[in-house]
Design a protein around this motif. Structure first.
Motif, PDB file in Angstrom:
ATOM      1  N   LEU A   1      20.071  40.317  97.564  1.00  0.00           N
ATOM      2  CA  LEU A   1      19.703  39.983  99.013  1.00  0.00           C
ATOM      3  C   LEU A   1      21.446  39.584  99.166  1.00  0.00           C
ATOM      4  O   LEU A   1      22.216  39.084  99.372  1.00  0.00           O
ATOM      5  CB  LEU A   1      19.367  39.389  99.663  1.00  0.00           C
ATOM      6  N   ASP A   2      22.569  40.939 100.062  1.00  0.00           N
ATOM      7  CA  ASP A   2      23.692  40.953 100.876  1.00  0.00           C
ATOM      8  C   ASP A   2      24.619  40.392  99.706  1.00  0.00           C
ATOM      9  O   ASP A   2      25.186  38.961  99.952  1.00  0.00           O
ATOM     10  CB  ASP A   2      23.534  40.222 101.213  1.00  0.00           C
ATOM     11  N   GLY A   3      24.457  40.410  98.306  1.00  0.00           N
ATOM     12  CA  GLY A   3      25.467  39.685  96.811  1.00  0.00           C
ATOM     13  C   GLY A   3      24.657  38.821  96.115  1.00  0.00           C
ATOM     14  O   GLY A   3      25.209  37.949  95.567  1.00  0.00           O
ATOM     15  N   ALA A   4      23.212  38.115  97.023  1.00  0.00           N
ATOM     16  CA  ALA A   4      23.239  36.630  95.895  1.00  0.00           C
ATOM     17  C   ALA A   4      21.793  37.162  95.399  1.00  0.00           C
ATOM     18  O   ALA A   4      20.770  38.285  95.881  1.00  0.00           O
ATOM     19  CB  ALA A   4      22.785  36.116  97.281  1.00  0.00           C
ATOM     20  N   GLY A   5      21.295  36.930  94.265  1.00  0.00           N
ATOM     21  CA  GLY A   5      19.935  36.954  93.370  1.00  0.00           C
ATOM     22  C   GLY A   5      19.229  36.740  94.670  1.00  0.00           C
ATOM     23  O   GLY A   5      19.097  35.827  95.567  1.00  0.00           O
ATOM     24  N   TYR A   6      18.022  37.912  94.565  1.00  0.00           N
ATOM     25  CA  TYR A   6      16.640  37.763  95.206  1.00  0.00           C
ATOM     26  C   TYR A   6      15.726  37.243  94.172  1.00  0.00           C
ATOM     27  O   TYR A   6      15.866  38.541  93.408  1.00  0.00           O
ATOM     28  CB  TYR A   6      16.992  39.059  95.938  1.00  0.00           C
ATOM     29  N   ARG A   7      14.507  36.890  94.832  1.00  0.00           N
ATOM     30  CA  ARG A   7      13.137  37.217  94.533  1.00  0.00           C
ATOM     31  C   ARG A   7      12.361  36.413  95.278  1.00  0.00           C
ATOM     32  O   ARG A   7      12.185  35.779  95.955  1.00  0.00           O
ATOM     33  CB  ARG A   7      13.377  35.945  92.759  1.00  0.00           C
ATOM     34  N   CYS A   8      11.059  37.174  95.119  1.00  0.00           N
ATOM     35  CA  CYS A   8       9.789  36.973  95.793  1.00  0.00           C
ATOM     36  C   CYS A   8       8.700  37.848  94.886  1.00  0.00           C
ATOM     37  O   CYS A   8       8.759  38.143  94.153  1.00  0.00           O
ATOM     38  CB  CYS A   8       9.965  38.595  96.948  1.00  0.00           C
TER      39      CYS A   8
END
Length: 186
Positions: free
Chosen positions: A135-142
């Motif tokens: 997400l915008d360069g950050a690691g993302y987890r849902c």
């Protein structure tokens, strides 16, 4: 009556990590639930802040089902979009969202770039899904779950790179104005 509830809790994580716990309850006028169905999430004594999970589907509710990226429950259909966030919530064939759920970072809409998977087959008491990417360069987890009463539970984790900073971060849940006249946030 129609009403909408979005419940959010922030939890501290390790440095450069943000965890959002989000519950979305959406009820349409044509699909009333049993008494008490619109109550806020209740926690088990052993897991603070996490809604209770039943082992069976109580009457009069029916099992949660899934077809592709759509989860159906109690007269509602939830289509999952970018990063496992709801792209559509339909009740009695009427759309409750004005647009897909997304993030706003620094005033601009940003959708996660993430894969969506369903680790366990439905139907049943709930359908779970997972999504991971950026997400915008950050690691993302849902990690998400839709339960038999229509509650959507999401746990979103963001892990920034060293020095990465978001000036602002919002989760936009754009309910249609005519569907959410009595918006209430816990």
């Amino acid at each position: 009556d129609s009403g909408t509830v979005a419940w959010t809790q922030f939890r501290e994580g390790p440095m450069n990590r943000l965890v959002l716990l989000i519950a979305i309850l959406a009820f349409g006028a044509a699909t009333p639930g049993p008494a008490g169905a619109q109550d806020a999430p209740r926690a088990d004594a052993g897991s603070p802040g996490v809604p209770r999970v039943r082992a069976d589907v109580p009457p009069p509710w029916t099992a949660v089902t899934r077809s592709g990226d759509e989860v159906s429950v109690w007269g509602r259909r939830h289509r999952l979009g970018a990063g496992g966030l709801p792209a559509s919530i339909r009740s009695a064939d009427e759309e409750l969202l004005a647009a897909p759920v997304t993030f706003r970072i620094g005033g601009r809409d940003v959708a996660p770039r993430a894969d969506l998977s369903f680790p366990a087959p439905g139907p049943g008491v709930s359908v779970a899904w997972e999504s991971s990417g950026t997400l915008d360069g950050a690691g993302y987890r849902c990690a998400g779950r839709c339960e038999f009463d229509g509650m959507i539970w999401l746990e979103v984790s963001l892990s920034g790179a060293a020095g990465q900073r978001f000036d602002s971060l919002e989760l936009a849940i754009p309910f249609a104005a005519d569907r959410a006249p009595l918006m209430h946030v816990y």
